[in-house]
Scaffold this active site. Structure first.
Site, PDB file in Angstrom:
ATOM      1  N   GLY A   1       0.813  -1.223   0.000  1.00 36.07           N
ATOM      2  CA  GLY A   1       0.000   0.000   0.000  1.00 36.07           C
ATOM      3  C   GLY A   1       0.844   1.271   0.000  1.00 36.07           C
ATOM      4  O   GLY A   1       2.041   1.239   0.300  1.00 36.07           O
TER       5      GLY A   1
ATOM      6  N   ASP B   1       0.825  -3.971  11.519  1.00 36.24           N
ATOM      7  CA  ASP B   1       0.454  -5.294  11.017  1.00 36.24           C
ATOM      8  C   ASP B   1      -0.905  -5.703  11.569  1.00 36.24           C
ATOM      9  O   ASP B   1      -1.175  -5.476  12.750  1.00 36.24           O
ATOM     10  CB  ASP B   1       1.536  -6.294  11.468  1.00 36.24           C
ATOM     11  CG  ASP B   1       1.436  -7.609  10.735  1.00 36.24           C
ATOM     12  OD1 ASP B   1       0.325  -8.161  10.634  1.00 36.24           O
ATOM     13  OD2 ASP B   1       2.486  -8.071  10.249  1.00 36.24           O
TER      14      ASP B   1
ATOM     15  N   LEU C   1      -9.788  -5.356   4.970  1.00 32.95           N
ATOM     16  CA  LEU C   1      -9.262  -5.560   3.615  1.00 32.95           C
ATOM     17  C   LEU C   1      -7.798  -5.984   3.602  1.00 32.95           C
ATOM     18  O   LEU C   1      -7.289  -6.366   2.544  1.00 32.95           O
ATOM     19  CB  LEU C   1      -9.380  -4.270   2.778  1.00 32.95           C
ATOM     20  CG  LEU C   1     -10.771  -3.845   2.331  1.00 32.95           C
ATOM     21  CD1 LEU C   1     -11.445  -2.992   3.396  1.00 32.95           C
ATOM     22  CD2 LEU C   1     -10.712  -3.069   1.023  1.00 32.95           C
TER      23      LEU C   1
ATOM     24  N   ALA D   1      -4.653  -7.821   3.283  1.00 36.42           N
ATOM     25  CA  ALA D   1      -4.446  -9.177   2.764  1.00 36.42           C
ATOM     26  C   ALA D   1      -3.326  -9.172   1.746  1.00 36.42           C
ATOM     27  O   ALA D   1      -2.964  -8.135   1.183  1.00 36.42           O
ATOM     28  CB  ALA D   1      -5.731  -9.692   2.091  1.00 36.42           C
TER      29      ALA D   1
ATOM     30  N   TYR E   1      -4.719 -18.585  -2.214  1.00 38.35           N
ATOM     31  CA  TYR E   1      -5.393 -17.299  -1.980  1.00 38.35           C
ATOM     32  C   TYR E   1      -6.886 -17.511  -1.753  1.00 38.35           C
ATOM     33  O   TYR E   1      -7.463 -17.009  -0.784  1.00 38.35           O
ATOM     34  CB  TYR E   1      -5.171 -16.366  -3.182  1.00 38.35           C
ATOM     35  CG  TYR E   1      -6.056 -15.128  -3.150  1.00 38.35           C
ATOM     36  CD1 TYR E   1      -5.792 -14.082  -2.266  1.00 38.35           C
ATOM     37  CD2 TYR E   1      -7.178 -15.019  -3.993  1.00 38.35           C
ATOM     38  CE1 TYR E   1      -6.624 -12.967  -2.226  1.00 38.35           C
ATOM     39  CE2 TYR E   1      -7.998 -13.909  -3.955  1.00 38.35           C
ATOM     40  CZ  TYR E   1      -7.713 -12.880  -3.074  1.00 38.35           C
ATOM     41  OH  TYR E   1      -8.533 -11.773  -3.025  1.00 38.35           O
TER      42      TYR E   1
ATOM     43  N   LYS F   1      -9.235 -16.840   1.650  1.00 36.03           N
ATOM     44  CA  LYS F   1     -10.387 -15.927   1.740  1.00 36.03           C
ATOM     45  C   LYS F   1     -11.617 -16.672   2.249  1.00 36.03           C
ATOM     46  O   LYS F   1     -12.405 -16.137   3.030  1.00 36.03           O
ATOM     47  CB  LYS F   1     -10.689 -15.276   0.380  1.00 36.03           C
ATOM     48  CG  LYS F   1      -9.595 -14.408  -0.204  1.00 36.03           C
ATOM     49  CD  LYS F   1      -9.133 -13.285   0.695  1.00 36.03           C
ATOM     50  CE  LYS F   1     -10.055 -12.093   0.720  1.00 36.03           C
ATOM     51  NZ  LYS F   1      -9.446 -10.944   1.462  1.00 36.03           N
TER      52      LYS F   1
ATOM     53  N   ASN G   1     -13.594  -9.269 -10.093  1.00 35.64           N
ATOM     54  CA  ASN G   1     -12.325  -8.635 -10.489  1.00 35.64           C
ATOM     55  C   ASN G   1     -12.431  -7.112 -10.482  1.00 35.64           C
ATOM     56  O   ASN G   1     -12.973  -6.538 -11.428  1.00 35.64           O
ATOM     57  CB  ASN G   1     -11.927  -9.097 -11.890  1.00 35.64           C
ATOM     58  CG  ASN G   1     -11.365 -10.496 -11.883  1.00 35.64           C
ATOM     59  OD1 ASN G   1     -12.040 -11.438 -11.484  1.00 35.64           O
ATOM     60  ND2 ASN G   1     -10.121 -10.638 -12.289  1.00 35.64           N
TER      61      ASN G   1
ATOM     62  N   ARG H   1     -14.336 -13.106 -17.288  1.00 38.80           N
ATOM     63  CA  ARG H   1     -14.272 -12.585 -15.921  1.00 38.80           C
ATOM     64  C   ARG H   1     -15.311 -11.486 -15.783  1.00 38.80           C
ATOM     65  O   ARG H   1     -15.777 -10.914 -16.777  1.00 38.80           O
ATOM     66  CB  ARG H   1     -12.879 -11.994 -15.623  1.00 38.80           C
ATOM     67  CG  ARG H   1     -11.751 -13.007 -15.627  1.00 38.80           C
ATOM     68  CD  ARG H   1     -11.842 -13.973 -14.448  1.00 38.80           C
ATOM     69  NE  ARG H   1     -10.793 -14.990 -14.482  1.00 38.80           N
ATOM     70  CZ  ARG H   1     -10.911 -16.189 -15.050  1.00 38.80           C
ATOM     71  NH1 ARG H   1     -12.035 -16.535 -15.660  1.00 38.80           N
ATOM     72  NH2 ARG H   1      -9.923 -17.060 -15.015  1.00 38.80           N
TER      73      ARG H   1
HETATM   74  P1  NAD Z   1      -4.027  -4.165  -2.205  1.00 41.60           P
HETATM   75  O1  NAD Z   1      -2.827  -5.065  -2.202  1.00 41.60           O
HETATM   76  O2  NAD Z   1      -3.922  -2.867  -2.890  1.00 41.60           O
HETATM   77  O3  NAD Z   1      -4.535  -3.931  -0.706  1.00 41.60           O
HETATM   78  C1  NAD Z   1      -4.206  -4.759   0.380  1.00 41.60           C
HETATM   79  C2  NAD Z   1      -3.539  -3.893   1.441  1.00 41.60           C
HETATM   80  O4  NAD Z   1      -3.272  -4.695   2.594  1.00 41.60           O
HETATM   81  C3  NAD Z   1      -2.199  -3.314   0.972  1.00 41.60           C
HETATM   82  O5  NAD Z   1      -2.203  -1.916   1.142  1.00 41.60           O
HETATM   83  C4  NAD Z   1      -1.177  -3.977   1.875  1.00 41.60           C
HETATM   84  O6  NAD Z   1      -0.068  -3.118   2.179  1.00 41.60           O
HETATM   85  C5  NAD Z   1      -2.018  -4.309   3.102  1.00 41.60           C
HETATM   86  N1  NAD Z   1      -1.490  -5.427   3.890  1.00 41.60           N
HETATM   87  C6  NAD Z   1      -0.969  -6.604   3.420  1.00 41.60           C
HETATM   88  N2  NAD Z   1      -0.565  -7.358   4.467  1.00 41.60           N
HETATM   89  C7  NAD Z   1      -0.843  -6.644   5.602  1.00 41.60           C
HETATM   90  C8  NAD Z   1      -0.646  -6.893   6.986  1.00 41.60           C
HETATM   91  N3  NAD Z   1      -0.073  -8.031   7.417  1.00 41.60           N
HETATM   92  N4  NAD Z   1      -1.043  -5.957   7.881  1.00 41.60           N
HETATM   93  C9  NAD Z   1      -1.607  -4.784   7.460  1.00 41.60           C
HETATM   94  N5  NAD Z   1      -1.807  -4.498   6.152  1.00 41.60           N
HETATM   95  C10 NAD Z   1      -1.435  -5.421   5.242  1.00 41.60           C
HETATM   96  O7  NAD Z   1      -5.228  -5.042  -2.820  1.00 41.60           O
HETATM   97  P2  NAD Z   1      -6.752  -4.638  -3.096  1.00 41.60           P
HETATM   98  O8  NAD Z   1      -7.022  -5.048  -4.475  1.00 41.60           O
HETATM   99  O9  NAD Z   1      -7.050  -3.269  -2.633  1.00 41.60           O
HETATM  100  O10 NAD Z   1      -7.502  -5.692  -2.147  1.00 41.60           O
HETATM  101  C11 NAD Z   1      -8.092  -5.303  -0.923  1.00 41.60           C
HETATM  102  C12 NAD Z   1      -8.938  -6.450  -0.393  1.00 41.60           C
HETATM  103  O11 NAD Z   1      -9.953  -6.757  -1.328  1.00 41.60           O
HETATM  104  C13 NAD Z   1      -8.158  -7.745  -0.165  1.00 41.60           C
HETATM  105  O12 NAD Z   1      -8.643  -8.348   1.018  1.00 41.60           O
HETATM  106  C14 NAD Z   1      -8.503  -8.589  -1.365  1.00 41.60           C
HETATM  107  O13 NAD Z   1      -8.436  -9.983  -1.063  1.00 41.60           O
HETATM  108  C15 NAD Z   1      -9.931  -8.138  -1.618  1.00 41.60           C
HETATM  109  N6  NAD Z   1     -10.346  -8.340  -3.009  1.00 41.60           N
HETATM  110  C16 NAD Z   1      -9.793  -7.611  -4.017  1.00 41.60           C
HETATM  111  C17 NAD Z   1     -10.207  -7.820  -5.324  1.00 41.60           C
HETATM  112  C18 NAD Z   1      -9.626  -7.054  -6.493  1.00 41.60           C
HETATM  113  O14 NAD Z   1      -9.948  -7.407  -7.628  1.00 41.60           O
HETATM  114  N7  NAD Z   1      -8.826  -6.018  -6.284  1.00 41.60           N
HETATM  115  C19 NAD Z   1     -11.194  -8.779  -5.604  1.00 41.60           C
HETATM  116  C20 NAD Z   1     -11.718  -9.509  -4.547  1.00 41.60           C
HETATM  117  C21 NAD Z   1     -11.299  -9.265  -3.256  1.00 41.60           C
END
Ligand code: NAD
Length: 309
Positions: free
Chosen positions: A36, A51, A71, A73, A139, A143, A168, A207
Protein backbone atom coordinates in the site's frame (compact mmCIF):
# COMPACT_ATOMS: atom_id res chain seq x y z
CA UNK A 1 -19.87 6.89 12.18
CA UNK A 2 -16.41 5.79 13.37
CA UNK A 3 -14.67 3.32 11.08
CA UNK A 4 -11.47 1.30 11.12
CA UNK A 5 -10.21 0.08 7.73
CA UNK A 6 -7.46 -2.54 7.59
CA UNK A 7 -5.46 -2.47 4.36
CA UNK A 8 -6.43 1.21 4.14
CA UNK A 9 -3.45 2.26 2.02
CA UNK A 10 -4.25 -0.32 -0.67
CA UNK A 11 -6.20 0.05 -3.90
CA UNK A 12 -9.73 -0.62 -2.58
CA UNK A 13 -8.99 0.45 1.02
CA UNK A 14 -7.82 3.95 0.07
CA UNK A 15 -10.79 4.51 -2.28
CA UNK A 16 -13.16 3.50 0.52
CA UNK A 17 -11.37 5.60 3.17
CA UNK A 18 -11.44 8.69 0.96
CA UNK A 19 -15.16 8.24 0.21
CA UNK A 20 -15.99 7.88 3.93
CA UNK A 21 -14.06 10.98 5.02
CA UNK A 22 -15.73 12.94 2.20
CA UNK A 23 -19.03 11.96 3.79
CA UNK A 24 -17.72 13.34 7.12
CA UNK A 25 -17.21 10.04 8.88
CA UNK A 26 -14.22 9.47 11.17
CA UNK A 27 -11.82 6.98 9.60
CA UNK A 28 -8.80 5.23 11.07
CA UNK A 29 -6.65 3.31 8.65
CA UNK A 30 -4.20 0.49 9.36
CA UNK A 31 -1.75 -0.86 6.79
CA UNK A 32 1.73 -2.40 7.01
CA UNK A 33 2.60 -0.77 3.66
CA UNK A 34 3.83 -4.08 2.23
CA UNK A 35 2.19 -2.96 -1.02
CA UNK A 36 0.00 0.00 0.00
CA UNK A 37 0.87 3.68 -0.40
CA UNK A 38 -0.30 6.16 2.26
CA UNK A 39 0.00 8.98 -0.31
CA UNK A 40 -3.26 7.63 -1.80
CA UNK A 41 -5.10 8.63 1.38
CA UNK A 42 -6.78 11.95 2.12
CA UNK A 43 -5.09 13.85 4.97
CA UNK A 44 -8.36 13.46 6.92
CA UNK A 45 -7.78 9.73 7.34
CA UNK A 46 -6.01 8.90 10.64
CA UNK A 47 -3.38 6.52 9.31
CA UNK A 48 -1.29 4.11 11.39
CA UNK A 49 1.38 1.85 9.97
CA UNK A 50 1.11 -1.61 11.47
CA UNK A 51 0.45 -5.29 11.02
CA UNK A 52 -3.03 -6.76 11.17
CA UNK A 53 -1.55 -9.48 13.40
CA UNK A 54 -0.55 -6.88 16.04
CA UNK A 55 -3.27 -7.37 18.67
CA UNK A 56 -2.22 -4.57 21.10
CA UNK A 57 -2.22 -2.09 18.20
CA UNK A 58 -5.68 -3.29 17.16
CA UNK A 59 -7.00 -2.87 20.73
CA UNK A 60 -5.95 0.79 20.63
CA UNK A 61 -7.26 1.44 17.12
CA UNK A 62 -10.62 -0.23 17.82
CA UNK A 63 -11.55 2.04 20.74
CA UNK A 64 -14.80 3.86 19.91
CA UNK A 65 -15.14 2.24 16.45
CA UNK A 66 -18.66 1.28 15.25
CA UNK A 67 -17.75 -0.63 12.13
CA UNK A 68 -14.61 -2.34 10.80
CA UNK A 69 -13.81 -2.94 7.14
CA UNK A 70 -11.27 -5.74 6.85
CA UNK A 71 -9.26 -5.56 3.61
CA UNK A 72 -5.66 -6.17 4.73
CA UNK A 73 -4.45 -9.18 2.76
CA UNK A 74 -1.96 -10.61 0.32
CA UNK A 75 -3.90 -10.50 -2.94
CA UNK A 76 -2.00 -12.13 -5.83
CA UNK A 77 -3.34 -15.54 -6.83
CA UNK A 78 -0.16 -16.75 -8.64
CA UNK A 79 2.04 -15.57 -5.77
CA UNK A 80 -0.12 -17.56 -3.33
CA UNK A 81 0.88 -20.77 -5.14
CA UNK A 82 4.51 -20.00 -4.27
CA UNK A 83 4.00 -18.74 -0.69
CA UNK A 84 0.89 -20.42 0.77
CA UNK A 85 2.22 -20.15 4.34
CA UNK A 86 2.47 -16.36 4.08
CA UNK A 87 -1.03 -16.14 2.58
CA UNK A 88 -2.35 -18.21 5.45
CA UNK A 89 -0.51 -16.10 8.05
CA UNK A 90 -1.79 -12.75 6.77
CA UNK A 91 -5.18 -13.60 5.26
CA UNK A 92 -6.35 -16.21 7.78
CA UNK A 93 -4.17 -15.46 10.82
CA UNK A 94 -4.67 -11.70 10.46
CA UNK A 95 -8.43 -12.17 10.25
CA UNK A 96 -8.52 -14.28 13.41
CA UNK A 97 -6.34 -11.75 15.27
CA UNK A 98 -8.64 -8.93 14.20
CA UNK A 99 -11.79 -10.84 15.21
CA UNK A 100 -10.28 -11.64 18.61
CA UNK A 101 -9.38 -7.98 19.16
CA UNK A 102 -12.90 -6.93 18.08
CA UNK A 103 -14.39 -9.40 20.53
CA UNK A 104 -12.18 -7.94 23.32
CA UNK A 105 -13.06 -4.32 22.58
CA UNK A 106 -16.65 -4.73 21.34
CA UNK A 107 -17.53 -3.50 17.84
CA UNK A 108 -21.01 -3.54 16.30
CA UNK A 109 -20.30 -4.67 12.72
CA UNK A 110 -17.46 -6.10 10.63
CA UNK A 111 -17.44 -6.10 6.84
CA UNK A 112 -15.03 -8.58 5.35
CA UNK A 113 -13.90 -8.13 1.75
CA UNK A 114 -13.85 -11.64 0.37
CA UNK A 115 -13.42 -12.72 -3.23
CA UNK A 116 -15.30 -14.29 -6.14
CA UNK A 117 -12.18 -16.51 -6.46
CA UNK A 118 -13.62 -18.80 -3.76
CA UNK A 119 -16.13 -20.22 -6.30
CA UNK A 120 -13.55 -21.79 -8.64
CA UNK A 121 -14.80 -23.52 -11.79
CA UNK A 122 -18.60 -23.23 -12.18
CA UNK A 123 -20.56 -24.38 -15.21
CA UNK A 124 -23.70 -22.56 -14.10
CA UNK A 125 -23.44 -18.80 -14.63
CA UNK A 126 -24.05 -16.23 -13.25
CA UNK A 127 -22.79 -17.56 -9.92
CA UNK A 128 -25.09 -17.14 -6.96
CA UNK A 129 -23.99 -17.10 -3.33
CA UNK A 130 -25.58 -20.50 -2.78
CA UNK A 131 -23.06 -22.19 -5.14
CA UNK A 132 -20.70 -24.56 -3.35
CA UNK A 133 -17.25 -22.96 -3.11
CA UNK A 134 -14.43 -24.79 -4.90
CA UNK A 135 -11.28 -22.71 -4.32
CA UNK A 136 -8.39 -23.43 -6.71
CA UNK A 137 -5.55 -21.50 -5.09
CA UNK A 138 -4.16 -20.89 -1.59
CA UNK A 139 -5.39 -17.30 -1.98
CA UNK A 140 -8.97 -18.48 -2.56
CA UNK A 141 -8.75 -20.99 0.31
CA UNK A 142 -7.48 -18.23 2.62
CA UNK A 143 -10.39 -15.93 1.74
CA UNK A 144 -12.94 -18.70 2.26
CA UNK A 145 -11.39 -19.73 5.61
CA UNK A 146 -11.39 -16.08 6.68
CA UNK A 147 -15.09 -15.79 5.77
CA UNK A 148 -15.88 -18.72 8.06
CA UNK A 149 -13.81 -17.23 10.91
CA UNK A 150 -15.49 -13.84 10.53
CA UNK A 151 -19.02 -15.26 10.52
CA UNK A 152 -18.39 -17.77 13.31
CA UNK A 153 -16.52 -15.51 15.76
CA UNK A 154 -18.92 -12.62 15.10
CA UNK A 155 -21.97 -14.83 15.77
CA UNK A 156 -20.43 -16.26 18.95
CA UNK A 157 -19.80 -12.81 20.42
CA UNK A 158 -22.88 -10.93 19.25
CA UNK A 159 -21.25 -8.86 16.49
CA UNK A 160 -22.84 -8.36 13.06
CA UNK A 161 -20.88 -9.56 10.04
CA UNK A 162 -21.16 -9.09 6.30
CA UNK A 163 -18.90 -10.81 3.75
CA UNK A 164 -18.69 -9.19 0.31
CA UNK A 165 -17.39 -11.50 -2.43
CA UNK A 166 -15.84 -8.99 -4.80
CA UNK A 167 -15.13 -10.21 -8.35
CA UNK A 168 -12.32 -8.63 -10.49
CA UNK A 169 -12.00 -5.04 -9.33
CA UNK A 170 -10.05 -2.48 -11.37
CA UNK A 171 -9.46 1.25 -11.46
CA UNK A 172 -6.81 3.91 -10.93
CA UNK A 173 -4.20 3.14 -8.27
CA UNK A 174 -4.39 -0.65 -8.43
CA UNK A 175 -1.16 -2.23 -7.18
CA UNK A 176 1.05 -2.98 -10.21
CA UNK A 177 3.84 -5.36 -9.20
CA UNK A 178 6.62 -6.19 -11.69
CA UNK A 179 5.46 -9.83 -11.80
CA UNK A 180 1.92 -11.23 -11.50
CA UNK A 181 0.39 -7.81 -12.31
CA UNK A 182 -3.45 -7.77 -12.46
CA UNK A 183 -4.68 -8.03 -16.03
CA UNK A 184 -6.34 -4.61 -16.52
CA UNK A 185 -3.55 -2.23 -15.45
CA UNK A 186 -1.08 -4.56 -17.15
CA UNK A 187 -2.97 -4.53 -20.50
CA UNK A 188 -3.55 -0.76 -20.37
CA UNK A 189 0.11 -0.03 -19.68
CA UNK A 190 1.35 -2.43 -22.35
CA UNK A 191 -1.20 -1.29 -24.94
CA UNK A 192 -0.55 2.43 -24.45
CA UNK A 193 3.19 1.96 -24.89
CA UNK A 194 2.81 -0.42 -27.89
CA UNK A 195 4.32 -3.21 -25.79
CA UNK A 196 3.21 -6.84 -25.54
CA UNK A 197 -0.08 -8.19 -24.22
CA UNK A 198 0.41 -11.74 -22.98
CA UNK A 199 -2.87 -13.67 -22.93
CA UNK A 200 -2.71 -16.72 -20.66
CA UNK A 201 -4.76 -19.67 -21.90
CA UNK A 202 -7.07 -19.35 -24.93
CA UNK A 203 -8.31 -15.87 -24.05
CA UNK A 204 -11.87 -17.21 -24.22
CA UNK A 205 -12.07 -17.39 -20.42
CA UNK A 206 -14.44 -14.78 -19.02
CA UNK A 207 -14.27 -12.59 -15.92
CA UNK A 208 -16.58 -10.11 -14.23
CA UNK A 209 -14.73 -6.76 -14.07
CA UNK A 210 -16.06 -4.15 -11.66
CA UNK A 211 -14.93 -0.53 -11.42
CA UNK A 212 -13.54 0.63 -8.07
CA UNK A 213 -16.24 3.29 -7.46
CA UNK A 214 -18.92 0.63 -7.82
CA UNK A 215 -17.11 -1.61 -5.31
CA UNK A 216 -16.98 1.35 -2.92
CA UNK A 217 -20.75 1.86 -3.35
CA UNK A 218 -21.35 -1.73 -2.23
CA UNK A 219 -18.88 -1.52 0.67
CA UNK A 220 -20.43 1.75 1.79
CA UNK A 221 -23.98 0.32 1.69
CA UNK A 222 -22.93 -2.73 3.75
CA UNK A 223 -22.13 -0.52 6.76
CA UNK A 224 -25.70 0.69 7.22
CA UNK A 225 -27.89 -1.89 5.46
CA UNK A 226 -30.54 -3.50 7.67
CA UNK A 227 -30.99 -7.24 8.10
CA UNK A 228 -27.64 -8.22 6.60
CA UNK A 229 -26.15 -9.94 9.64
CA UNK A 230 -24.23 -13.09 8.56
CA UNK A 231 -24.89 -12.31 4.88
CA UNK A 232 -22.48 -13.34 2.13
CA UNK A 233 -23.04 -11.10 -0.90
CA UNK A 234 -21.58 -11.05 -4.42
CA UNK A 235 -20.23 -7.73 -5.70
CA UNK A 236 -19.52 -7.58 -9.42
CA UNK A 237 -20.70 -5.91 -12.61
CA UNK A 238 -22.95 -8.82 -13.60
CA UNK A 239 -21.32 -8.71 -17.07
CA UNK A 240 -19.10 -11.47 -18.46
CA UNK A 241 -16.15 -10.33 -20.57
CA UNK A 242 -13.62 -12.59 -22.29
CA UNK A 243 -9.93 -11.78 -22.12
CA UNK A 244 -9.94 -11.45 -25.94
CA UNK A 245 -12.61 -8.74 -25.63
CA UNK A 246 -10.49 -7.07 -22.97
CA UNK A 247 -7.54 -7.03 -25.39
CA UNK A 248 -9.74 -5.27 -28.00
CA UNK A 249 -11.02 -2.75 -25.45
CA UNK A 250 -7.51 -2.00 -24.16
CA UNK A 251 -6.44 -1.25 -27.75
CA UNK A 252 -9.52 0.93 -28.35
CA UNK A 253 -9.20 3.08 -25.23
CA UNK A 254 -5.42 3.53 -25.48
CA UNK A 255 -5.25 3.82 -29.27
CA UNK A 256 -2.13 1.64 -29.03
CA UNK A 257 -1.01 -1.18 -31.35
CA UNK A 258 0.58 -3.72 -29.00
CA UNK A 259 1.76 -7.16 -30.01
CA UNK A 260 -0.66 -9.79 -28.67
CA UNK A 261 0.97 -13.07 -27.65
CA UNK A 262 -0.96 -16.17 -26.60
CA UNK A 263 0.47 -18.52 -24.00
CA UNK A 264 -2.02 -21.39 -24.36
CA UNK A 265 -0.27 -23.72 -21.95
CA UNK A 266 -0.35 -21.45 -18.91
CA UNK A 267 -3.08 -21.96 -16.34
CA UNK A 268 -5.83 -19.48 -17.04
CA UNK A 269 -7.94 -20.17 -13.94
CA UNK A 270 -11.71 -20.81 -14.09
CA UNK A 271 -13.21 -20.75 -17.62
CA UNK A 272 -16.09 -18.44 -16.66
CA UNK A 273 -16.82 -15.95 -13.88
CA UNK A 274 -19.90 -13.79 -13.67
CA UNK A 275 -21.60 -12.57 -10.49
CA UNK A 276 -25.30 -13.01 -9.83
CA UNK A 277 -26.21 -9.66 -8.27
CA UNK A 278 -29.76 -10.48 -7.15
CA UNK A 279 -28.91 -10.52 -3.44
CA UNK A 280 -26.76 -7.37 -3.63
CA UNK A 281 -29.62 -5.54 -5.37
CA UNK A 282 -32.09 -6.72 -2.76
CA UNK A 283 -30.20 -6.16 0.50
CA UNK A 284 -27.69 -3.43 -0.43
CA UNK A 285 -29.76 -1.72 -3.11
CA UNK A 286 -26.62 -2.17 -5.20
CA UNK A 287 -26.54 -1.38 -8.91
CA UNK A 288 -23.15 -1.16 -10.72
CA UNK A 289 -23.01 2.08 -12.71
CA UNK A 290 -19.80 1.94 -14.75
CA UNK A 291 -19.66 0.04 -18.06
CA UNK A 292 -16.27 -1.58 -18.69
CA UNK A 293 -15.21 0.73 -21.53
CA UNK A 294 -16.03 3.83 -19.43
CA UNK A 295 -14.15 2.37 -16.45
CA UNK A 296 -11.11 1.60 -18.61
CA UNK A 297 -11.09 5.18 -19.93
CA UNK A 298 -11.34 6.59 -16.39
CA UNK A 299 -8.54 4.29 -15.21
CA UNK A 300 -6.26 5.36 -18.05
CA UNK A 301 -7.01 9.07 -17.55
CA UNK A 302 -6.46 9.05 -13.80
CA UNK A 303 -3.46 6.71 -13.49
CA UNK A 304 -0.31 8.23 -14.98
CA UNK A 305 1.62 4.92 -14.63
CA UNK A 306 -0.56 3.49 -17.42
CA UNK A 307 -0.21 6.30 -19.94
CA UNK A 308 2.09 6.44 -22.95
CA UNK A 309 5.63 7.32 -21.82
P1 NAD B 1 -4.03 -4.17 -2.20
O1 NAD B 1 -2.83 -5.06 -2.20
O2 NAD B 1 -3.92 -2.87 -2.89
O3 NAD B 1 -4.53 -3.93 -0.71
C1 NAD B 1 -4.21 -4.76 0.38
C2 NAD B 1 -3.54 -3.89 1.44
O4 NAD B 1 -3.27 -4.70 2.59
C3 NAD B 1 -2.20 -3.31 0.97
O5 NAD B 1 -2.20 -1.92 1.14
C4 NAD B 1 -1.18 -3.98 1.87
O6 NAD B 1 -0.07 -3.12 2.18
C5 NAD B 1 -2.02 -4.31 3.10
N1 NAD B 1 -1.49 -5.43 3.89
C6 NAD B 1 -0.97 -6.60 3.42
N2 NAD B 1 -0.57 -7.36 4.47
C7 NAD B 1 -0.84 -6.64 5.60
C8 NAD B 1 -0.65 -6.89 6.99
N3 NAD B 1 -0.07 -8.03 7.42
N4 NAD B 1 -1.04 -5.96 7.88
C9 NAD B 1 -1.61 -4.78 7.46
N5 NAD B 1 -1.81 -4.50 6.15
C10 NAD B 1 -1.44 -5.42 5.24
O7 NAD B 1 -5.23 -5.04 -2.82
P2 NAD B 1 -6.75 -4.64 -3.10
O8 NAD B 1 -7.02 -5.05 -4.47
O9 NAD B 1 -7.05 -3.27 -2.63
O10 NAD B 1 -7.50 -5.69 -2.15
C11 NAD B 1 -8.09 -5.30 -0.92
C12 NAD B 1 -8.94 -6.45 -0.39
O11 NAD B 1 -9.95 -6.76 -1.33
C13 NAD B 1 -8.16 -7.74 -0.17
O12 NAD B 1 -8.64 -8.35 1.02
C14 NAD B 1 -8.50 -8.59 -1.36
O13 NAD B 1 -8.44 -9.98 -1.06
C15 NAD B 1 -9.93 -8.14 -1.62
N6 NAD B 1 -10.35 -8.34 -3.01
C16 NAD B 1 -9.79 -7.61 -4.02
C17 NAD B 1 -10.21 -7.82 -5.32
C18 NAD B 1 -9.63 -7.05 -6.49
O14 NAD B 1 -9.95 -7.41 -7.63
N7 NAD B 1 -8.83 -6.02 -6.28
C19 NAD B 1 -11.19 -8.78 -5.60
C20 NAD B 1 -11.72 -9.51 -4.55
C21 NAD B 1 -11.30 -9.26 -3.26
Amino acid sequence: MHFLITGAAGFLGSALANRLVNENHTVRGLDDLSTGDPAALSSEVHFTRGDVNDRPKLWTLLQGVDCVYHLAARVLVPESLLYPREYNQVNVGGTVTLMEAMRDVGVRRVIFISSGAIYGERLDQPISETATPAPRSPYAVSKLAAEYYVRTIAALWGMESVCLRVFNAYGPGQHLPPVHAPVIPNFLRQASSNGTLVVHGSGLQTRDYIYVDDVVDAMRAAATAEAVDQAVINVGSGVETSVRDLVRLAMTVTGGQPEVVYNPRSDNGPSRMCADLGLAAKVLNFQPKTPLETGLRLTLEQDSRLQRK
